[in-house]
Scaffold this active site. Structure first.
Site, short mmCIF file in Angstrom:
data_model
loop_
_atom_site.label_atom_id
_atom_site.label_comp_id
_atom_site.label_asym_id
_atom_site.label_seq_id
_atom_site.Cartn_x
_atom_site.Cartn_y
_atom_site.Cartn_z
N THR A 129 -6.59 -7.46 10.42
CA THR A 129 -6.41 -8.90 10.16
C THR A 129 -4.96 -9.37 10.31
O THR A 129 -4.66 -10.53 10.03
CB THR A 129 -6.94 -9.31 8.78
OG1 THR A 129 -6.14 -8.69 7.76
CG2 THR A 129 -8.39 -8.91 8.60
N GLY A 130 -4.07 -8.47 10.75
CA GLY A 130 -2.68 -8.87 10.99
C GLY A 130 -2.47 -9.03 12.49
O GLY A 130 -3.00 -9.95 13.12
N GLY A 144 3.85 -4.14 10.89
CA GLY A 144 2.90 -4.32 9.79
C GLY A 144 2.79 -3.10 8.88
O GLY A 144 3.78 -2.42 8.60
N VAL A 145 1.57 -2.83 8.47
CA VAL A 145 1.34 -1.74 7.52
C VAL A 145 1.69 -0.40 8.17
O VAL A 145 2.20 0.52 7.50
CB VAL A 145 -0.10 -1.83 6.96
CG1 VAL A 145 -1.14 -1.44 7.94
CG2 VAL A 145 -0.24 -1.03 5.69
N ASP A 146 1.45 -0.26 9.44
CA ASP A 146 1.78 0.97 10.19
C ASP A 146 3.28 1.26 10.11
O ASP A 146 3.71 2.38 9.78
CB ASP A 146 1.33 0.77 11.65
CG ASP A 146 1.23 2.07 12.43
OD1 ASP A 146 1.35 3.15 11.81
OD2 ASP A 146 1.02 2.00 13.65
N TYR A 162 -3.77 -7.63 14.91
CA TYR A 162 -4.99 -7.57 15.72
C TYR A 162 -5.87 -8.82 15.59
O TYR A 162 -6.89 -8.93 16.28
CB TYR A 162 -5.78 -6.30 15.42
CG TYR A 162 -5.23 -5.05 16.09
CD1 TYR A 162 -4.11 -5.12 16.93
CD2 TYR A 162 -5.82 -3.80 15.91
CE1 TYR A 162 -3.60 -3.99 17.55
CE2 TYR A 162 -5.31 -2.67 16.54
CZ TYR A 162 -4.20 -2.76 17.35
OH TYR A 162 -3.70 -1.64 17.98
N ILE A 206 0.82 -1.22 0.00
CA ILE A 206 0.00 0.00 0.00
C ILE A 206 0.85 1.27 0.00
O ILE A 206 0.39 2.32 -0.45
CB ILE A 206 -0.99 -0.02 1.19
CG1 ILE A 206 -2.17 0.92 0.90
CG2 ILE A 206 -0.31 0.30 2.50
CD1 ILE A 206 -3.35 0.72 1.82
#
Ligand code: AR6
Length: 176
Positions: free
Chosen positions: A124-125, A38-40, A127, A17
């Site tokens: 969905t990672g 993760g994405v953060d 968390y 992303i």
């Protein structure tokens, strides 16, 4: 996979992303907005220190809400930081909090006159939200929002694995 609801395209792609060129990308953040894995982690490290500085100024974000910063050195001009629920067993308000995370992000995008938004698979990672359940909520919330609100040209889900892309594709087909 691509679909159209009213004037808005919904697209599902596999990818990273942080490379998206939509007006905003959405971050699966935590309530402290202080970055994480993760994405953060990927967004904060690719976007540079400006995003973290703006997050520090904002301070925090409750679960199910969303805040916006610039995109720093990302291609996307903005980052919408939202906080999804930590999954326990699905009986602790997780579905409504996940729905709220998507709705808050979409509402913020419209308020800021943004035309295109890319979402990761929130919660969905780390968390732990099961992706089959989360994908149905994500897709149906986006479709419901688009049916009620004009102004977005594109909502894209950027999935990190082939499996997640498959699961989201099934959810989208089921929801149309
Ligand atoms: N592009 C797209 N998707 C990604 C990327 C990427 N670059 N990197 C990971 N994913 P997660 P959460 C996928 O854990 O479950 C953080 O520490 C990943 O494979 O990023 O909402 C925050 O600070 C998964 O499918 O978010 C919070 O503490 C999805 O993004 C907590 O994790 C979401 O996984 C939030 O957990």
């Amino acid at each position: 996979m691509e679909a159209r609801v009213n004037a808005t395209a919904i697209s599902l792609v596999r990818g990273d992303i942080t490379l998206e060129e939509t007006d905003a990308i959405v971050n699966a953040a935590n309530t402290t907005l202080s970055g994480g894995s993760g994405v953060d982690g990927a967004i904060h490290s690719s976007g540079g220190p400006l995003i973290s500085a703006e997050c520090r100024k904002i301070g925090s974000c409750p679960t199910g809400h969303a805040v916006i910063t610039s995109g720093g050195s990302l291609k996307a001009r903005h980052v919408i930081h939202t906080v999804g629920p930590v999954y326990k067993d699905g009986e602790h308000g997780e579905p409504s909090m996940l729905r709220s995370a998507y709705l808050s992000s979409l509402t913020l995008a419209l308020e800021k006159n943004l035309r295109s938004v890319a979402f990761p698979s929130i919660s969905t990672g780390a968390y732990g939200y099961p992706v089959e359940e989360a994908s149905k909520i994500a897709v149906s919330t986006v479709i419901g929002f688009i049916k009620q609100n004009n102004g977005l040209d594109l909502v894209r889900f950027v999935l990190f694995s082939d499996r997640d892309l498959e699961v989201y594709s099934r959810a989208l087909k089921g929801a149309l």
